[in-house]
Design an enzyme around this catalytic site. Structure first.
Site, PDB file in Angstrom:
ATOM      1  N   LYS A   1      -3.796  -5.875  40.721  1.00 49.71           N
ATOM      2  CA  LYS A   1      -2.679  -5.898  41.682  1.00 49.71           C
ATOM      3  C   LYS A   1      -2.694  -4.656  42.571  1.00 49.71           C
ATOM      4  O   LYS A   1      -2.568  -4.743  43.787  1.00 49.71           O
ATOM      5  CB  LYS A   1      -1.326  -5.970  40.938  1.00 49.71           C
TER       6      LYS A   1
ATOM      7  N   ARG B   1       9.399  -8.015  36.844  1.00 46.92           N
ATOM      8  CA  ARG B   1       8.716  -8.265  35.577  1.00 46.92           C
ATOM      9  C   ARG B   1       9.592  -9.047  34.608  1.00 46.92           C
ATOM     10  O   ARG B   1       9.133  -9.351  33.503  1.00 46.92           O
ATOM     11  CB  ARG B   1       8.360  -6.934  34.921  1.00 46.92           C
TER      12      ARG B   1
ATOM     13  N   ARG C   1     -10.498   2.757  33.246  1.00 46.24           N
ATOM     14  CA  ARG C   1      -9.914   2.963  34.576  1.00 46.24           C
ATOM     15  C   ARG C   1      -9.466   4.400  34.827  1.00 46.24           C
ATOM     16  O   ARG C   1      -8.912   5.040  33.950  1.00 46.24           O
ATOM     17  CB  ARG C   1      -8.708   2.024  34.666  1.00 46.24           C
TER      18      ARG C   1
ATOM     19  N   ARG D   1      -4.402   7.126  33.111  1.00 42.61           N
ATOM     20  CA  ARG D   1      -3.016   6.890  32.703  1.00 42.61           C
ATOM     21  C   ARG D   1      -2.875   6.986  31.191  1.00 42.61           C
ATOM     22  O   ARG D   1      -3.739   6.517  30.455  1.00 42.61           O
ATOM     23  CB  ARG D   1      -2.583   5.500  33.162  1.00 42.61           C
TER      24      ARG D   1
ATOM     25  N   ARG E   1       1.652  -3.904  26.247  1.00 37.84           N
ATOM     26  CA  ARG E   1       1.864  -4.291  27.649  1.00 37.84           C
ATOM     27  C   ARG E   1       1.562  -5.777  27.859  1.00 37.84           C
ATOM     28  O   ARG E   1       2.261  -6.471  28.593  1.00 37.84           O
ATOM     29  CB  ARG E   1       0.989  -3.428  28.575  1.00 37.84           C
TER      30      ARG E   1
HETATM   31  P1  AMP Z   1       2.351  -0.528  36.022  1.00 38.02           P
HETATM   32  O1  AMP Z   1       1.825   0.644  36.765  1.00 38.02           O
HETATM   33  O2  AMP Z   1       2.888  -1.602  36.929  1.00 38.02           O
HETATM   34  O3  AMP Z   1       1.363  -1.071  35.017  1.00 38.02           O
HETATM   35  O4  AMP Z   1       3.612  -0.004  35.181  1.00 38.02           O
HETATM   36  C1  AMP Z   1       3.466   0.999  34.201  1.00 38.02           C
HETATM   37  C2  AMP Z   1       4.665   0.998  33.260  1.00 38.02           C
HETATM   38  O5  AMP Z   1       5.850   1.275  33.991  1.00 38.02           O
HETATM   39  C3  AMP Z   1       4.937  -0.318  32.560  1.00 38.02           C
HETATM   40  O6  AMP Z   1       4.161  -0.503  31.393  1.00 38.02           O
HETATM   41  C4  AMP Z   1       6.429  -0.186  32.258  1.00 38.02           C
HETATM   42  O7  AMP Z   1       6.652   0.703  31.180  1.00 38.02           O
HETATM   43  C5  AMP Z   1       6.943   0.494  33.514  1.00 38.02           C
HETATM   44  N1  AMP Z   1       7.307  -0.489  34.567  1.00 38.02           N
HETATM   45  C6  AMP Z   1       6.733  -0.612  35.798  1.00 38.02           C
HETATM   46  N2  AMP Z   1       7.323  -1.575  36.507  1.00 38.02           N
HETATM   47  C7  AMP Z   1       8.285  -2.095  35.708  1.00 38.02           C
HETATM   48  C8  AMP Z   1       9.232  -3.149  35.871  1.00 38.02           C
HETATM   49  N3  AMP Z   1       9.295  -3.865  37.000  1.00 38.02           N
HETATM   50  N4  AMP Z   1      10.081  -3.394  34.836  1.00 38.02           N
HETATM   51  C9  AMP Z   1      10.047  -2.670  33.706  1.00 38.02           C
HETATM   52  N5  AMP Z   1       9.163  -1.685  33.478  1.00 38.02           N
HETATM   53  C10 AMP Z   1       8.289  -1.388  34.467  1.00 38.02           C
END
Ligand code: AMP
Length: 216
Positions: A14, A88, A127, A161, A172
């Site tokens: 994404k 989400r 990554r 990360r 996740r």
């Molecule tokens: P991402 O970079 O999108 O993989 O997000 C990293 C982490 O941030 C996720 O594993 C969640 O802990 C938190 N997070 C990001 N976006 C959301 C969302 N829309 N709702 C809830 N938690 C989120």
């Protein structure tokens, strides 16, 4: 102007596709994950509150991420917004619909990026990204030309990360299947859903996404 959601499990690509759309179409990427990492980095109170749940691989509360999106919708986005990693949950999806409505905006497309779990583990565990310009790299498939130096901007600020490890990824993925995948049905019912093969070559995925966006 086209507003889209990129939907898919962690590691589906994404962020990579969002960055291409930003470069090519004057769109603005709204990644709640990036915003939360930024809040942690700058040491805000909210950043502290979310750090434990993020590192574990859980979801932070709907209220926090909905608030972040609302705060960022005022940006000037000539090409439209890309919602990356948001919504989400069904509650977030309802909230996004309402906030777009209130701002006289609408959602045009939801692009689901499909990738199988085995590929996700391989993608995620290798990554790393540039902390300066956001370029994305991978140990096996796309290392930097010079070790430790970003190809795009020359920065040596390369980062991994904290949640890109197998234990956090398991959680996740579970969160994705339990709480996020129902959005596929939700947007299908609204007539907004398109699915692309996230396992294809990056350019082929970009072409498939472009085809969806160019459809009126
Ligand atoms: P991402 O970079 O999108 O993989 O997000 C990293 C982490 O941030 C996720 O594993 C969640 O802990 C938190 N997070 C990001 N976006 C959301 C969302 N829309 N709702 C809830 N938690 C989120």
């Amino acid at each position: 102007m086209v507003n889209i959601i990129l939907l898919g499990p962690p590691g589906a690509g994404k962020g990579t596709q969002a960055k291409r759309l930003v470069d090519e179409r004057q769109m603005v990427q709204l990644s709640t994950g990036d915003m939360l990492r930024e809040a942690r980095h700058s040491g805000t109170e909210m950043g502290h509150r979310v750090s434990e749940v993020m590192d574990r691989g859980g979801l932070v509360t709907d209220e926090i991420v909905i608030g972040l999106i609302e705060e960022n919708l005022h940006h000037d986005a000539p090409g439209g917004f890309i919602f990356d990693g948001f919504p989400r949950t069904l509650k977030q999806a309802d909230a996004l619909g309402a906030v777009l409505d209130r701002n006289g905006m609408s959602l045009d497309h939801v692009v689901e990026m499909q990738v199988d779990d085995a590929a996700l583990v391989a993608r995620i565990t290798g990554r790393y990204t540039c902390g300066n310009c956001g370029a994305v790299y991978h140990d096996a498939t796309k290392p930097t030309a010079k070790p430790g130096i970003c190809d795009a901007c020359g920065s040596s600020n390369l980062r991994r990360r904290a949640d890109d490890n197998e234990d956090a990824l398991k959680i996740r993925l579970m969160e994705y299947y339990k709480k996020t995948s129902p959005l596929i049905g939700y947007y299908y019912a609204l007539g907004k859903l398109d699915t692309v093969d996230g396992l294809a070559e990056m350019d082929a995925v970009a072409a498939a996404v472009a085809k969806v966006l160019d459809r009126t």
